[in-house]
Design a protein around this motif. Structure first.
Motif, PDB file in Angstrom:
ATOM      1  N   UNK A 437       0.842  -1.223  -0.048  1.00  0.00           N
ATOM      2  CA  UNK A 437      -0.087  -0.056  -0.059  1.00  0.00           C
ATOM      3  C   UNK A 437       0.930   1.196   0.015  1.00  0.00           C
ATOM      4  N   UNK A 438       0.285   2.344  -0.223  1.00  0.00           N
ATOM      5  CA  UNK A 438       0.787   3.605  -0.164  1.00  0.00           C
ATOM      6  C   UNK A 438       0.326   4.441   1.219  1.00  0.00           C
ATOM      7  N   UNK A 439       1.161   4.901   1.963  1.00  0.00           N
ATOM      8  CA  UNK A 439       0.924   5.436   3.138  1.00  0.00           C
ATOM      9  C   UNK A 439       1.126   7.009   3.009  1.00  0.00           C
ATOM     10  N   UNK A 440       0.503   8.171   3.331  1.00  0.00           N
ATOM     11  CA  UNK A 440       0.687   9.370   3.201  1.00  0.00           C
ATOM     12  C   UNK A 440       1.624   9.839   4.240  1.00  0.00           C
ATOM     13  N   UNK A 441       2.670  10.770   4.182  1.00  0.00           N
ATOM     14  CA  UNK A 441       3.672  11.116   4.970  1.00  0.00           C
ATOM     15  C   UNK A 441       3.047  12.481   5.629  1.00  0.00           C
ATOM     16  N   UNK A 442       2.856  12.255   7.005  1.00  0.00           N
ATOM     17  CA  UNK A 442       2.444  13.620   7.790  1.00  0.00           C
ATOM     18  C   UNK A 442       3.299  14.562   7.457  1.00  0.00           C
ATOM     19  N   UNK A 443       2.899  16.008   7.452  1.00  0.00           N
ATOM     20  CA  UNK A 443       3.646  17.078   7.680  1.00  0.00           C
ATOM     21  C   UNK A 443       4.718  17.283   8.630  1.00  0.00           C
ATOM     22  N   UNK A 444       4.151  16.681  10.136  1.00  0.00           N
ATOM     23  CA  UNK A 444       5.134  16.641  11.177  1.00  0.00           C
ATOM     24  C   UNK A 444       6.350  15.907  10.891  1.00  0.00           C
ATOM     25  N   UNK A 445       6.259  14.704  10.216  1.00  0.00           N
ATOM     26  CA  UNK A 445       7.418  13.849   9.883  1.00  0.00           C
ATOM     27  C   UNK A 445       8.384  14.765   9.016  1.00  0.00           C
ATOM     28  N   UNK A 446       7.849  15.641   8.157  1.00  0.00           N
ATOM     29  CA  UNK A 446       8.889  16.555   7.145  1.00  0.00           C
ATOM     30  C   UNK A 446       9.509  17.437   8.352  1.00  0.00           C
ATOM     31  N   UNK A 447       8.642  18.048   9.038  1.00  0.00           N
ATOM     32  CA  UNK A 447       9.165  18.855  10.101  1.00  0.00           C
ATOM     33  C   UNK A 447      10.387  18.462  10.869  1.00  0.00           C
ATOM     34  N   UNK A 448      10.172  17.126  11.358  1.00  0.00           N
ATOM     35  CA  UNK A 448      10.909  16.501  12.261  1.00  0.00           C
ATOM     36  C   UNK A 448      12.264  16.220  11.489  1.00  0.00           C
ATOM     37  N   UNK A 449      12.616  16.315  10.182  1.00  0.00           N
ATOM     38  CA  UNK A 449      13.715  16.073   9.532  1.00  0.00           C
ATOM     39  C   UNK A 449      13.555  14.936   8.660  1.00  0.00           C
ATOM     40  N   UNK A 450      12.506  14.204   8.459  1.00  0.00           N
ATOM     41  CA  UNK A 450      12.603  12.870   7.467  1.00  0.00           C
ATOM     42  C   UNK A 450      13.441  13.184   6.361  1.00  0.00           C
ATOM     43  N   UNK A 451      13.021  14.029   5.653  1.00  0.00           N
ATOM     44  CA  UNK A 451      14.022  14.330   4.334  1.00  0.00           C
ATOM     45  C   UNK A 451      15.272  14.696   4.531  1.00  0.00           C
ATOM     46  N   UNK A 452      15.768  15.408   5.504  1.00  0.00           N
ATOM     47  CA  UNK A 452      17.220  15.594   5.739  1.00  0.00           C
ATOM     48  C   UNK A 452      17.748  14.297   6.247  1.00  0.00           C
ATOM     49  N   UNK A 453      17.283  13.475   6.915  1.00  0.00           N
ATOM     50  CA  UNK A 453      17.608  12.365   7.229  1.00  0.00           C
ATOM     51  C   UNK A 453      17.962  11.145   5.838  1.00  0.00           C
ATOM     52  N   UNK A 454      17.002  11.352   5.258  1.00  0.00           N
ATOM     53  CA  UNK A 454      17.266  10.583   3.795  1.00  0.00           C
ATOM     54  C   UNK A 454      18.236  11.332   2.968  1.00  0.00           C
ATOM     55  N   UNK A 455      18.537  12.196   2.883  1.00  0.00           N
ATOM     56  CA  UNK A 455      19.820  12.773   2.277  1.00  0.00           C
ATOM     57  C   UNK A 455      20.920  12.361   3.166  1.00  0.00           C
ATOM     58  N   UNK A 456      20.980  12.600   4.567  1.00  0.00           N
ATOM     59  CA  UNK A 456      22.364  12.171   5.067  1.00  0.00           C
ATOM     60  C   UNK A 456      22.442  10.708   5.193  1.00  0.00           C
ATOM     61  N   UNK A 457      21.407   9.704   4.851  1.00  0.00           N
ATOM     62  CA  UNK A 457      21.752   8.530   4.561  1.00  0.00           C
ATOM     63  C   UNK A 457      22.327   8.181   3.439  1.00  0.00           C
ATOM     64  N   UNK A 458      21.729   8.745   2.416  1.00  0.00           N
ATOM     65  CA  UNK A 458      22.051   8.928   0.880  1.00  0.00           C
ATOM     66  C   UNK A 458      23.705   9.267   0.905  1.00  0.00           C
ATOM     67  N   UNK A 459      24.154  10.266   1.468  1.00  0.00           N
ATOM     68  CA  UNK A 459      25.354  10.863   1.384  1.00  0.00           C
ATOM     69  C   UNK A 459      26.556   9.748   1.823  1.00  0.00           C
ATOM     70  N   UNK A 460      25.987   8.831   2.714  1.00  0.00           N
ATOM     71  CA  UNK A 460      26.805   7.769   3.094  1.00  0.00           C
ATOM     72  C   UNK A 460      26.672   6.584   2.426  1.00  0.00           C
ATOM     73  N   UNK A 461      26.197   6.594   1.232  1.00  0.00           N
ATOM     74  CA  UNK A 461      26.377   5.421   0.212  1.00  0.00           C
ATOM     75  C   UNK A 461      25.161   4.275   0.517  1.00  0.00           C
ATOM     76  N   UNK A 462      24.085   4.730   1.367  1.00  0.00           N
ATOM     77  CA  UNK A 462      23.202   3.671   1.762  1.00  0.00           C
ATOM     78  C   UNK A 462      22.026   3.843   0.603  1.00  0.00           C
ATOM     79  N   UNK A 463      21.332   2.668   0.151  1.00  0.00           N
ATOM     80  CA  UNK A 463      20.146   2.639  -0.420  1.00  0.00           C
ATOM     81  C   UNK A 463      19.029   2.628   0.398  1.00  0.00           C
TER      82      UNK A 463
END
Length: 574
Positions: A437-463
């Protein structure tokens, strides 16, 4: 290799197709020690053509498994010889041909490996002496002296042959004749003659498979009632690539039943009776197992037997009508999991992991922070979140994001060359079809830094979102973290055993109901069947996401005290 269809995988840049089948445990001993699968090229990269070829190849592999199974069954039977008093001429002659073929195969192998002059001369003298001695015994009719050799041979084949004296003489004569014929063939080779084993001694069935009353007996392991492992493997193979955790969950009660009936003298699963099943249920209850656990175990055993009966390996399902236990309404309410209260949510998200950026000292790392928060704002299961890849966090028009919860399979070739792929360590399947299924991401998750965390993980070479997580013995990525959270919540003062990691899902269910989320969408949002039937629920990815976003936006989450994400600064102490 990347899975593209049932038992069909794709490999390499040209996308060549292969058939891949796991070797059943029942025949594993017939293959090299470390071989777990049979993989065969289909010689094409066209999926339609590959499926046609795969059907033929799978039939060949099934036939091979059946032959290997017979070999294993006969090997097992040979370890428990059965008493035999009489053998017909045909049975004795067949046993003689089997013996002669084995002798000639070994003789051929020895010669292919090479004989030096001394070994060659010694072998020649030995064969000549044996031929002269046994030829004389055969000519004089004194072949009873060969009976001990026949007895030893049949004993190794799984038969304790104890005939009357008259039959022993007849059996000795027929066996001596087979031995002499084999010696004649060996002497032809010794003189330099060309002799093909398959021509002079064609493949012959194992003596156990031709002797009536022995080869088809249950105790020999080759007939009416298959072994416990074989029946379990049949159930496991019925659903391709069944998750390890699912197999373990069913194997536990299956082995428990095996131990229970063995103490009563029942050896085979086909001999278990409905009465024994009821006694087994009572024994589980007396051991203090929970009602839910007992009923679940009965269901799993019933399912294993059902496959065996459906595959015509067993005649009856002794668990078909077995009754479990039923709790009263009060007992049920007392034991069920409960959502966290607002005060408990404040305690959790105001604790060191979420405000001081402390982390588990184990493998959880940043998952210590994100898994509880993601569960709180999505209601997803721990394992669904633990196995997310970065590609599963997707953008939707209108500057919105959602989690794409799907099965994820590793691609060996992409992983080898460092391309974007799910690593083997994070390969997983979701619980069932409605869980896709597809689950919407709450704005609160974005505010807490979810996308920043995704970039952080990506910079370290993880998928993958949580690269530090490792599968436990049950094959669960979230297993280790679940144990950490159980200890952590007690450490911060939440001791109610009904409040667990899964309580966040109960919180989400309450939030959905409070926002008047339509019942049908509520069930699908949480990964449950909608109630519209198996066909509709099979299309988990086809939910109207725009409408889902519209309903989801009405949820008003209680404000939590967690601070915006930052990389962990040290282990939490408790």
């Amino acid at each position: 290799m990347r899975k593209v269809a049932e038992h069909i995988y794709e490999r390499g840049r040209r996308g060549m197709l292969y058939v891949r089948r796991r070797i059943p445990n029942a025949v594993r001993l017939a293959y090299p020690l470390k071989q777990t699968h049979i993989t065969t090229s289909l010689g094409t990269s066209d999926l339609r053509d590959g499926k046609v070829r795969a059907r033929v190849e799978l039939q060949r592999i099934d036939a091979e498994f059946e032959r290997k199974k017979q070999q294993c069954d006969l090997r097992s039977a040979s370890m428990a010889p059965r008493n035999v008093a009489t053998l017909t001429d045909d049975e004795l002659q067949s046993a003689g041909r089997f013996w002669a073929r084995e002798v000639l195969l070994n003789d051929e192998k020895r010669r292919q490996e090479g004989l030096d002059d001394e070994d060659f001369d010694e072998l020649g003298a030995q064969l000549t002496a044996q031929r002269a001695e046994l030829g004389r015994l055969l000519a004089q009719g004194k072949t009873t002296r060969m009976f001990p050799a026949l007895h030893s041979f049949l004993f190794l084949c799984g038969m304790n042959y104890e005939p009357e004296p008259a039959e022993a003489n007849r059996a000795g004569y027929l066996f001596t004749r087979a031995v002499v014929e084999a010696l004649d063939h060996q002497l032809v080779r010794q003189s330099g003659g060309v002799l093909h084993t398959d021509v002079v001694a064609p493949e012959t069935p194992h003596p156990l498979s031709v002797v009536k009353g022995v080869g088809d007996t249950k105790a020999a392991g080759t007939g009416v009632s298959p072994a416990w492992d074989e029946i379990f493997e049949l159930w496991r193979e019925f659903v391709p690539d069944r998750p390890k955790s699912t197999a373990i969950a069913s194997q536990t009660p299956w082995r428990d039943l095996q131990r229970f009936v063995k103490e009563q003298g029942t050896v085979d699963p086909g001999d278990v009776t409905p009465v024994q099943m009821t006694e087994f249920v009572q024994s589980m209850h007396s051991r203090g197992l929970a009602v839910y656990t007992i009923n679940e175990r009965i269901s799993k055993i019933r399912a294993i037997y059902k496959i065996a009966v459906g595959k015509h390996k067993l005649k009856l399902n002794p668990a078909a009508d077995t009754l479990g236990f039923k709790e009263s309404g009060v007992q049920s309410r007392v034991k069920k999991r409960l959502p966290f209260s607002e005060s408990e949510l404040s305690i959790i998200f105001g604790s060191p992991v979420f405000v001081e950026h402390k982390r588990s000292s184990g493998q959880a790392a940043e998952a210590s922070y994100w898994l509880p928060i993601l569960m709180y704002y999505t209601g997803a299961r721990p394992e669904e979140l633990a196995g997310l890849t970065l590609e599963d966090i997707r953008w939707y028009p209108g500057d919105r994001w959602y989690l794409n919860i799907v099965d994820s399979f590793a691609d060996d070739d992409l992983e080898l060359f460092g391309a974007s792929s799910v690593p083997k360590s994070h390969e997983r399947t979701v619980k069932n079809a409605p869980s896709v299924r597809a689950v919407p991401v709450a704005q609160e998750l974005i505010d807490l830094g979810l996308l920043r965390y995704v970039d952080w993980v990506k910079e370290r070479g993880s998928v993958v979102l949580f690269p530090s997580l490792k599968k436990d013995w049950h094959g669960k990525l979230s297993g280790s973290f679940s144990k950490f959270f159980g200890r952590y919540k007690v450490h911060i003062g939440i001791t109610d055993k009904r409040k667990v990691l899964y309580s966040f899902r109960h919180n989400m269910k309450d939030f959905l109901e409070q926002s008047q989320f339509p019942s049908k969408y509520l069930k699908r949002f949480l990964g449950h069947a909608s109630g519209d039937g198996e066909v509709t629920d099979g299309y988990g990815s086809g939910l109207p996401l725009e409408i889902m976003f519209e309903h989801f936006s009405r949820i008003r989450f209680p404000v939590i005290s967690a601070k915006s994400w930052q990389p962990g600064v040290g282990p939490v102490r408790f």
